[in-house]
Design an enzyme around this catalytic site. Structure first.
Site, PDB file in Angstrom:
ATOM      1  N   LYS A   1      -2.028  12.359  20.863  1.00 39.48           N
ATOM      2  CA  LYS A   1      -2.312  11.062  20.253  1.00 39.48           C
ATOM      3  C   LYS A   1      -1.694   9.953  21.108  1.00 39.48           C
ATOM      4  O   LYS A   1      -0.507  10.032  21.450  1.00 39.48           O
ATOM      5  CB  LYS A   1      -1.708  11.051  18.830  1.00 39.48           C
ATOM      6  CG  LYS A   1      -2.279   9.968  17.934  1.00 39.48           C
ATOM      7  CD  LYS A   1      -1.774  10.154  16.508  1.00 39.48           C
ATOM      8  CE  LYS A   1      -1.899   8.900  15.698  1.00 39.48           C
ATOM      9  NZ  LYS A   1      -1.296   9.036  14.374  1.00 39.48           N
TER      10      LYS A   1
ATOM     11  N   ARG B   1       0.234   3.436  -0.422  1.00 47.20           N
ATOM     12  CA  ARG B   1      -0.044   2.004  -0.559  1.00 47.20           C
ATOM     13  C   ARG B   1      -1.156   1.810  -1.586  1.00 47.20           C
ATOM     14  O   ARG B   1      -0.914   1.521  -2.733  1.00 47.20           O
ATOM     15  CB  ARG B   1      -0.448   1.413   0.801  1.00 47.20           C
ATOM     16  CG  ARG B   1       0.711   1.263   1.771  1.00 47.20           C
ATOM     17  CD  ARG B   1       0.242   1.023   3.170  1.00 47.20           C
ATOM     18  NE  ARG B   1      -0.621   2.108   3.601  1.00 47.20           N
ATOM     19  CZ  ARG B   1      -1.056   2.297   4.834  1.00 47.20           C
ATOM     20  NH1 ARG B   1      -0.737   1.435   5.764  1.00 47.20           N
ATOM     21  NH2 ARG B   1      -1.814   3.321   5.152  1.00 47.20           N
TER      22      ARG B   1
ATOM     23  N   SER C   1       1.280   0.214  10.750  1.00 47.27           N
ATOM     24  CA  SER C   1       1.658   0.077  12.162  1.00 47.27           C
ATOM     25  C   SER C   1       0.497  -0.511  12.952  1.00 47.27           C
ATOM     26  O   SER C   1       0.697  -1.308  13.874  1.00 47.27           O
ATOM     27  CB  SER C   1       2.023   1.447  12.743  1.00 47.27           C
ATOM     28  OG  SER C   1       3.143   1.962  12.101  1.00 47.27           O
TER      29      SER C   1
ATOM     30  N   HIS D   1       7.618   1.049   5.966  1.00 48.05           N
ATOM     31  CA  HIS D   1       8.341   2.298   6.236  1.00 48.05           C
ATOM     32  C   HIS D   1       9.820   2.152   5.844  1.00 48.05           C
ATOM     33  O   HIS D   1      10.398   3.036   5.209  1.00 48.05           O
ATOM     34  CB  HIS D   1       8.302   2.636   7.738  1.00 48.05           C
ATOM     35  CG  HIS D   1       6.943   2.957   8.272  1.00 48.05           C
ATOM     36  ND1 HIS D   1       6.444   2.411   9.427  1.00 48.05           N
ATOM     37  CD2 HIS D   1       5.970   3.794   7.816  1.00 48.05           C
ATOM     38  CE1 HIS D   1       5.232   2.904   9.679  1.00 48.05           C
ATOM     39  NE2 HIS D   1       4.922   3.725   8.707  1.00 48.05           N
TER      40      HIS D   1
END
Ligand code: PNS
Length: 165
Positions: free
Chosen positions: A46, A95, A133, A22
């Site tokens: 979430k 990615r 993450s 990030h």
């Protein structure tokens, strides 16, 4: 004399927590815009390891030396946040090919809802291509070494948090 409009970018995400991947995108995107807003999603549905305030604080700690970067929370639709901030584009990192489908869907949906909103993709640095993450949390929770995966300044915060859970 006409003044040139300042270019504003928004880099949205959950950032639970911020990783080196990030941060790399933030640094590179900050060079492309006059100002870059890191938009941290408040999504109470979430379950996150870090609270909204903690996620914002961690990113601020890691970006305090980049003058044109600010960190703000947002809730609701991203396109509404983009309009509210009068931003020019959404920035997302890509990615691997596996990211592409989800990112394309999101970009197209946002374009459908708001045709004036552009999404710009930056390719993640090859060294961070395996980072997320989720893997950081997993490694930390199992007592593994997260050095090199996240900015140095937040390593202790992450270990403290997973230990408290
Ligand atoms: O870091 P993430 O979890 O991959 O980021 C996803 C995020 C926050 C960019 C996305 O879920 C989002 O924009 N949510 C806000 C709600 C919204 O606008 N949904 C429609 C587009 S998916």
């Amino acid at each position: 004399m006409e003044t040139k409009k300042k270019r504003i970018g928004i880099y949205p995400g959950s950032f639970d927590p911020l990783t080196n991947g990030h941060l790399d995108i933030i640094i590179r995107a900050s060079r492309l815009f006059d100002s870059l807003i890191v938009g941290v999603l408040r999504n109470d549905a979430k379950k996150t390891l870090f609270s909204m305030e903690e996620r914002v604080a961690l990113i601020r700690k890691c970006t305090e030396d980049i003058p044109n970067v600010s960190v703000e929370m947002f809730e609701g639709l991203l396109v509404d946040f983009v309009h509210e901030k009068k931003a020019d584009a959404i920035v997302r990192g890509l990615r691997a090919v596996s990211d592409y489908e989800y990112e394309l869907q999101m970009a197209m949906l946002n374009k459908h809802m708001s045709p004036d909103v552009e999404t710009i993709f930056l390719m993640t640095d090859i060294n961070n291509s395996y980072l997320s993450s989720s893997v950081v949390k997993d490694v930390a929770m199992h007592g593994g070494n997260i050095r090199g995966l996240v900015p140095e300044t937040v390593i202790d915060d992450i270990y403290r948090k997973v230990k408290a859970k």
